[in-house]
Write a protein that holds these residues in place. Structure first.
Motif, short mmCIF file in Angstrom:
data_model
loop_
_atom_site.label_atom_id
_atom_site.label_comp_id
_atom_site.label_asym_id
_atom_site.label_seq_id
_atom_site.Cartn_x
_atom_site.Cartn_y
_atom_site.Cartn_z
N UNK A 41 0.83 -1.21 0.00
CA UNK A 41 0.00 0.00 0.00
C UNK A 41 0.86 1.25 0.00
N UNK A 42 0.32 2.28 -0.64
CA UNK A 42 1.00 3.57 -0.63
C UNK A 42 0.37 4.45 0.44
N UNK A 43 1.20 5.24 1.07
CA UNK A 43 0.67 6.11 2.10
C UNK A 43 -0.12 7.25 1.46
N UNK A 44 -1.24 7.60 2.06
CA UNK A 44 -2.05 8.71 1.53
C UNK A 44 -1.90 9.92 2.42
N UNK A 45 -1.95 11.06 1.80
CA UNK A 45 -1.88 12.31 2.55
C UNK A 45 -3.25 12.97 2.48
N UNK A 46 -3.83 13.27 3.63
CA UNK A 46 -5.13 13.94 3.65
C UNK A 46 -5.01 15.24 4.43
N UNK A 47 -5.60 16.29 3.84
CA UNK A 47 -5.63 17.59 4.53
C UNK A 47 -7.08 17.94 4.81
N UNK A 48 -7.36 18.33 6.02
CA UNK A 48 -8.73 18.68 6.40
C UNK A 48 -8.75 20.07 7.02
N UNK A 49 -9.86 20.75 6.81
CA UNK A 49 -10.02 22.09 7.37
C UNK A 49 -11.41 22.18 7.97
N UNK A 50 -11.49 22.56 9.24
CA UNK A 50 -12.81 22.69 9.87
C UNK A 50 -12.73 23.59 11.09
N UNK A 51 -13.90 23.84 11.68
CA UNK A 51 -13.98 24.69 12.86
C UNK A 51 -14.52 23.88 14.04
N UNK A 52 -13.95 24.16 15.20
CA UNK A 52 -14.22 23.43 16.44
C UNK A 52 -14.98 24.39 17.36
N UNK A 53 -16.13 23.94 17.85
CA UNK A 53 -16.99 24.83 18.66
C UNK A 53 -16.97 24.41 20.13
N UNK A 54 -16.23 25.15 20.93
CA UNK A 54 -16.17 24.86 22.36
C UNK A 54 -17.24 25.71 23.05
N UNK A 55 -18.40 25.10 23.29
CA UNK A 55 -19.53 25.83 23.87
C UNK A 55 -19.69 25.44 25.34
N UNK A 56 -19.39 26.40 26.22
CA UNK A 56 -19.45 26.12 27.65
C UNK A 56 -20.71 26.70 28.29
N UNK A 57 -21.37 27.60 27.56
CA UNK A 57 -22.53 28.29 28.14
C UNK A 57 -23.83 27.79 27.54
N UNK A 58 -24.91 28.05 28.24
CA UNK A 58 -26.26 27.77 27.71
C UNK A 58 -26.67 26.32 27.87
N UNK A 59 -27.88 26.06 27.40
CA UNK A 59 -28.50 24.73 27.55
C UNK A 59 -27.77 23.68 26.72
N UNK A 60 -27.21 24.12 25.60
CA UNK A 60 -26.60 23.16 24.68
C UNK A 60 -25.08 23.12 24.79
#
Ligand SMILES: *[C@@H]1O[C@H](CO)[C@@H](O)[C@H](O)[C@H]1NC(C)=O
Ligand SMILES: *[C@@H]1O[C@H](CO)[C@@H](O)[C@H](O)[C@H]1NC(C)=O
Ligand SMILES: *[C@@H]1O[C@H](CO)[C@@H](O)[C@H](O)[C@H]1NC(C)=O
Ligand SMILES: *[C@@H]1O[C@H](CO)[C@@H](O)[C@H](O)[C@H]1NC(C)=O
Ligand SMILES: *[C@@H]1O[C@H](CO)[C@@H](O)[C@H](O)[C@H]1NC(C)=O
Length: 192
Positions: A41-60
């Motif tokens: 097998x050949x090694x694959x390179x994957x690049x990902x981009x996203x946003x992480x939501x650290x929500x400490x307040x409220x009901x949710x």
């Protein structure tokens, strides 16, 4: 009546065991094939981009404080010893309602007596597209007040088996009152 209930329970149990058995068997067969192919097998390179939501307040809230010590608020950083458990949303764009990519599940703790530095121990559990059901594991040092932080990817599952790589994190927004933060992530992973 009791006899009928018992028979039904037994039937359900037998059925559940059969399902577990076939799942385990499927997993083993799948692994066997995967190991055979690994050599070439050949090694694959994957690049990902996203946003992480650290929500400490409220009901949710998705980030909850699970422990601190008596001295935590008296420490130089005001947080040393505090630990949060998270099930934070990962989204394509910075908006919370933007397309869901997966979740960041795990822990972070305030690990420095001198600086606002976290130890991150979490899994990015993907739920969309080709990555649905696959995960990447991050274990790293996160000095949150630095503009750009780098954390190692130490492993993965599914399409990310045998992953190694790194994640770059940058705070997109921080509400100092509620503690809620949105963090931009670029992930680069090598895997098979
Ligand atoms: C919390 O989640 C529920 C269900 O998804 C949603 O209806 C509600 O608007 C959310 N509340 C906040 C404050 O985001
Ligand atoms: C914790 O607080 C106690 C009492 O205020 C103090 O004696 C001790 O040195 C503190 N420990 C740390 C690690 O700050
Ligand atoms: C991801 O996989 C789960 C389980 O196989 C499935 O129920 C779900 O619909 C999938 N989600 C997407 C967005 O493909
Ligand atoms: C890796 O790349 C190869 C060739 O591009 C592809 O066939 C294979 O499915 C990829 N493997 C994974 C796990 O994405
Ligand atoms: C992610 O990559 C994009 C494109 O290269 C760049 O504009 C952005 O600043 C990067 N963000 C992080 C957190 O590395």
């Amino acid at each position: 009546m009791a006899k009928l209930t018992f028979s039904l329970m037994l039937l359900c149990f037998v059925f559940a065991m059969a399902v577990v058995q076939s799942t385990v068997q499927g997993f083993e067969e799948n692994n066997h094939e995967w190991f055979q192919k690994l050599q070439d097998a050949k090694e694959n390179l994957t690049k990902l981009h996203f946003y992480f939501h650290d929500v400490q307040s409220g009901k949710n809230a998705t980030s909850v404080k699970v422990v601190e010590v008596a001295n935590t608020s008296k420490s130089a950083t005001s947080f040393f010893g505090e630990v949060n458990m998270i099930d934070n949303l990962l989204t394509e764009g910075p908006k919370r309602r933007s397309k869901l990519v997966g979740r960041a599940q795990g822990l972070y703790g305030f690990a420095s007596q001198e600086e606002m530095t976290l130890i991150m121990a979490m899994n990015f559990v993907f739920t969309s597209g080709n990555y649905n059901g696959s995960s990447l594991t991050i274990l790293g040092h996160n000095p949150v007040l630095h503009q750009l932080r780098e954390m190692p990817i130490v492993g993965g599952t599914g399409v990310f088996r045998l992953a190694r790589g790194f994640a770059m994190a940058k705070t997109f927004s921080l509400n100092t009152k509620s503690g809620d933060a949105i963090v931009e992530y670029n992930v680069t992973a090598l895997h098979y």
